[in-house]
Write an enzyme that holds these catalytic residues in place. Structure first.
Site, mmCIF file in Angstrom:
data_model
loop_
_atom_site.group_PDB
_atom_site.id
_atom_site.type_symbol
_atom_site.label_atom_id
_atom_site.label_comp_id
_atom_site.label_asym_id
_atom_site.label_seq_id
_atom_site.Cartn_x
_atom_site.Cartn_y
_atom_site.Cartn_z
ATOM 1 N N ARG A 129 -6.141 14.839 19.894
ATOM 2 C CA ARG A 129 -7.495 14.586 20.347
ATOM 3 C C ARG A 129 -8.043 15.834 21.040
ATOM 4 O O ARG A 129 -7.297 16.558 21.722
ATOM 5 C CB ARG A 129 -7.438 13.435 21.346
ATOM 6 C CG ARG A 129 -8.765 12.960 21.871
ATOM 7 C CD ARG A 129 -9.589 12.347 20.793
ATOM 8 N NE ARG A 129 -10.646 11.493 21.342
ATOM 9 C CZ ARG A 129 -11.628 11.005 20.612
ATOM 10 N NH1 ARG A 129 -11.711 11.268 19.313
ATOM 11 N NH2 ARG A 129 -12.530 10.215 21.153
ATOM 12 N N THR A 398 -16.068 9.891 10.514
ATOM 13 C CA THR A 398 -14.652 10.139 10.764
ATOM 14 C C THR A 398 -14.000 9.912 9.416
ATOM 15 O O THR A 398 -14.643 9.456 8.482
ATOM 16 C CB THR A 398 -14.147 9.087 11.797
ATOM 17 O OG1 THR A 398 -14.817 9.312 13.015
ATOM 18 C CG2 THR A 398 -12.658 9.132 12.025
ATOM 19 N N THR A 416 -11.437 13.279 12.988
ATOM 20 C CA THR A 416 -12.891 13.151 13.137
ATOM 21 C C THR A 416 -13.559 14.378 13.728
ATOM 22 O O THR A 416 -12.934 15.158 14.451
ATOM 23 C CB THR A 416 -13.224 11.940 14.032
ATOM 24 O OG1 THR A 416 -14.622 11.690 13.975
ATOM 25 C CG2 THR A 416 -12.816 12.143 15.479
ATOM 26 N N ASN A 418 -16.476 13.281 14.996
ATOM 27 C CA ASN A 418 -17.312 12.268 15.630
ATOM 28 C C ASN A 418 -18.528 11.994 14.753
ATOM 29 O O ASN A 418 -18.435 11.224 13.817
ATOM 30 C CB ASN A 418 -17.675 12.617 17.070
ATOM 31 C CG ASN A 418 -18.154 11.372 17.825
ATOM 32 O OD1 ASN A 418 -17.848 10.257 17.412
ATOM 33 N ND2 ASN A 418 -18.878 11.541 18.899
ATOM 34 N N ASP A 440 -17.810 10.849 23.219
ATOM 35 C CA ASP A 440 -16.915 9.693 23.361
ATOM 36 C C ASP A 440 -16.532 9.437 24.823
ATOM 37 O O ASP A 440 -15.975 8.398 25.150
ATOM 38 C CB ASP A 440 -15.645 9.868 22.521
ATOM 39 C CG ASP A 440 -15.856 9.428 21.081
ATOM 40 O OD1 ASP A 440 -16.904 8.836 20.787
ATOM 41 O OD2 ASP A 440 -14.967 9.676 20.248
ATOM 42 N N SER A 469 -10.721 7.308 22.488
ATOM 43 C CA SER A 469 -11.046 7.129 21.067
ATOM 44 C C SER A 469 -10.829 5.679 20.656
ATOM 45 O O SER A 469 -10.157 4.923 21.350
ATOM 46 C CB SER A 469 -10.133 8.030 20.237
ATOM 47 O OG SER A 469 -10.274 7.737 18.868
ATOM 48 N N GLY A 491 -15.341 4.839 11.740
ATOM 49 C CA GLY A 491 -16.415 3.917 12.103
ATOM 50 C C GLY A 491 -16.535 3.622 13.576
ATOM 51 O O GLY A 491 -16.996 2.542 13.944
ATOM 52 N N GLY A 492 -16.127 4.555 14.435
ATOM 53 C CA GLY A 492 -16.259 4.324 15.876
ATOM 54 C C GLY A 492 -15.539 3.039 16.271
ATOM 55 O O GLY A 492 -14.462 2.750 15.766
HETATM 56 O O1 DON Z 1 -12.728 8.691 18.326
HETATM 57 C C1 DON Z 1 -13.572 7.848 18.117
HETATM 58 O O2 DON Z 1 -13.432 6.675 18.383
HETATM 59 C C2 DON Z 1 -14.884 8.274 17.466
HETATM 60 N N1 DON Z 1 -15.140 9.662 17.723
HETATM 61 C C3 DON Z 1 -14.792 7.986 16.021
HETATM 62 C C4 DON Z 1 -16.071 8.317 15.307
HETATM 63 C C5 DON Z 1 -16.155 7.667 14.007
HETATM 64 O O3 DON Z 1 -15.303 6.953 13.581
HETATM 65 C C6 DON Z 1 -17.375 7.866 13.270
HETATM 66 N N2 DON Z 1 -17.197 7.412 11.923
HETATM 67 N N3 DON Z 1 -17.613 6.807 11.125
#
Ligand code: DON
Length: 587
Positions: A129, A398, A416, A418, A440, A469, A491-492
């Site tokens: 990370r 990501t 990612t 982000n 984040d 994350s 997908g966050g």
């Molecule tokens: O680490 C995380 O949770 C976010 N930065 C992930 C971002 C993400 O998955 C965007 N994607 N579709």
């Protein structure tokens, strides 16, 4: 929200049907004991309006499999395994290739997590990370009036110290069999010789044009003012040179050598704060994976600095207290998922953060006893309200890839930048994008970030700290302890819910992997207090029942981007996210 940030999702059109009644109260009981080692597969039923054309069949092969969001990158992994490499060698090859062919999310200027489980039982979770630069401050994204700016999202100030190169090199050194030089050759070839732009890459670059034209990447991706048309051969000579330096000299070239100089020069041009000291100090961390069980299956998943593993296990442990899961798509099913996710996300958002800065009660949060306590607060007939924060969640990017080799070693990696193409900042002359991972953090504790995630002080900005994350790379073993599934997502926060749902679809709902991936998804993250569902993915009866139970339902076009492998009756089944692009490649 500019369309530039939308992931590639097929529009979900048409109408809904299928009625499953709300019945039988939910009672927390002991799980039933099944003895089958692997789940049996049954036919799955979805609402009539759920788009059939979206379904992707599994690619099935006997020995090995790579599934990623770029077929060329999956092929890079396959090539390495065919040359005798193991799953870790292949994962690193795929990771570097994604940085070339899928610049939207694949990267060397971002970070990620890799969960490894070798066939001999050794396991590790590599945490690469990004960290906050040493000059970062708690309020660095607030303006003079204390208002949150968008500087955590676009431009050089949004960039966390990248971890990807250190992490991939560390995974290779500890668990791989080949040299960094050798596994990077497919990526170098793709960058120097070029590859044909497909329509997905064209659409993605075209959509992000407004953001990217502000930065040096415009010279690479919009040579005559436009995104390269499908079929154009895209060469990236600067990136090829950067990758060659790393391949020949190791991660030092990136963290202390000429690439570090180029990165810091880019920071200076655009108001960023990453220094040579930040880069020289960066370290990937090899951690113990979080190991948990669900109805006799074993899961290896990601510990903090990701919240993914804890939040997922907390949800699964609560679900396990119900002896039998309700039918897929019924109001009872959606209610159970929503309430267990809600409770897990409340803990996530308040308690989880970088363990080097905050004491995270991992054992308690992932214990079965704690889950029983949480599950006992679920009202069988009503939604439990969360405090309301009404910020719109926005889709970003990501990428996750799953790898299995012929020996049964498995690697689940999520990486990612982000947002799509990260902060947009592009290291001039070195050919790569930099992340906007600083978003984040809770840039203003109590206020939502771009995913609508409301997080507390634990995840406030501090120099050298990893931002929390949601990435959830996960490996599942069957009831005999044999590798069953490799899965993860982009997908966050929807990563956590989508990965959990795909696992549940296979283990509890007895779906084939293709159906488990195609199945409509839902998402609940406590705040904002809405149950998000994929348009046309719920029947009218289910929606009516959920509304009567007190849920606020919010339709969306597509939730998360999962890439998974399952050990099926005929071999390894690889399935690419049906809502996105990519390739499953095996032999
Ligand atoms: O680490 C995380 O949770 C976010 N930065 C992930 C971002 C993400 O998955 C965007 N994607 N579709």
């Amino acid at each position: 929200m500019p369309s530039t940030r939308r992931p590639d999702i097929l529009p979900l059109l048409a109408s809904v049907a299928l009625t499953i009644a709300l019945s039988a109260p939910l009672a927390a009981q002991r799980p039933s004991k099944s003895t089958k080692a692997v789940p049996t597969i049954q036919a799955a039923a979805f609402p009539d309006g759920w788009p059939v054309q979206m379904r992707r069949p599994a690619v099935i092969d006997q020995h090995a499999m790579v599934v990623s969001n770029s077929k060329l990158a999956s092929q890079a992994g396959e090539e390495i395994m065919k040359r005798g490499g193991n799953a870790v060698d292949a994962a690193v090859a795929t990771g570097f290739a994604l940085a070339v062919t899928y610049p939207f999310a694949g990267n060397i200027g971002g970070g990620g997590f890799m969960v490894i489980r070798m066939a001999d039982g050794r396991a590790a979770a590599i945490d690469y990370r990004e960290v906050a630069p040493l000059a970062a401050t708690r309020d660095m994204y607030l303006d003079a009036n204390g208002k949150l700016t968008n500087k955590s999202l676009v431009g050089a100030l949004a960039v966390g110290v990248p971890g990807a190169v250190a992490g991939m090199a560390q995974a290779l050194k500890e668990y791989g069999t080949m040299s960094l030089h050798d596994v990077m050759q497919p990526a170098i070839r793709l960058a120097s010789q070029g590859f044909a732009v497909d329509s997905a890459l064209y659409r993605s670059l075209n959509g992000s044009k407004r953001k990217l034209m502000q930065f040096a990447g415009s010279k690479v991706f919009y040579t005559n003012g436009n995104a390269p048309a499908p079929g154009t051969i895209l060469k990236q000579p600067d990136l090829a040179r950067t990758l060659t330096l790393i391949a020949n000299e190791g991660p030092k070239a990136f963290y202390e050598g000429p690439i570090a100089d180029q990165l810091v020069a880019e920071m200076k041009r655009d108001g960023g704060i990453i220094t040579k000291q930040d880069l020289a100090q960066y370290k990937a961390i090899t951690r113990k994976p979080i190991v948990g069980t669900y109805r006799g299956y074993t899961l290896y998943t990601m510990p903090p600095s990701s919240s993914g593993g804890i939040t997922m296990l907390e949800t699964l442990n609560q679900l396990e207290t119900f002896p039998k899961m309700p039918a897929f798509g019924s109001a009872r099913y959606e209610h159970l998922l929503a309430e267990t996710f809600r409770r897990a996300f409340v803990d996530r958002n308040e308690k989880l953060a970088d363990p080097a800065f905050v004491k995270v009660p991992v054992d308690e949060l992932t214990s079965k006893a704690y889950a029983r306590k949480l599950a006992s607060t679920i009202d069988p007939n009503h939604a439990t309200p969360s405090p309301t924060f009404n910020a719109a969640a926005e889709p970003m990017h990501t990428t996750h890839y799953s790898v299995v080799d012929a020996k049964g070693d498995a690697v689940a990696t999520t990486t990612t930048l982000n947002s799509g193409y990260g902060s947009g900042t592009f290291v001039d002359g070195a050919g790569f994008f930099l992340n906007d991972e600083m978003d984040d953090f809770a840039a203003q504790p109590g206020k939502p970030n771009q995913f609508g995630l409301v997080q507390g002080d634990a995840n406030a900005i501090q120099p050298g700290k990893r931002m929390l994350s949601a990435m959830s790379p996960t490996i599942v073993l069957d009831r005999n302890g044999k590798l069953l599934m490799v899965v993860g997502a982009a997908g966050g926060p929807t990563i956590i819910t989508a990965v959990t749902e795909v696992i549940l679809n296979v283990l509890d709902q007895h779906m084939s992997l293709a159906d488990a991936m195609y199945a409509p998804r839902m998402h609940e993250q406590a705040w904002p207090d809405v149950l998000t569902y994929e348009q046309n993915g719920l029947s009218k009866a289910t929606m009516d029942s959920l509304t009567a139970m007190g849920y606020v339902l919010k339709p969306t076009r597509g939730l998360a981007n999962v890439n998974a492998i399952l050990r099926g009756p005929k071999g390894w089944e690889g399935v690419v996210e049906p809502r996105s692009t990519g390739g499953a490649v095996g032999y």
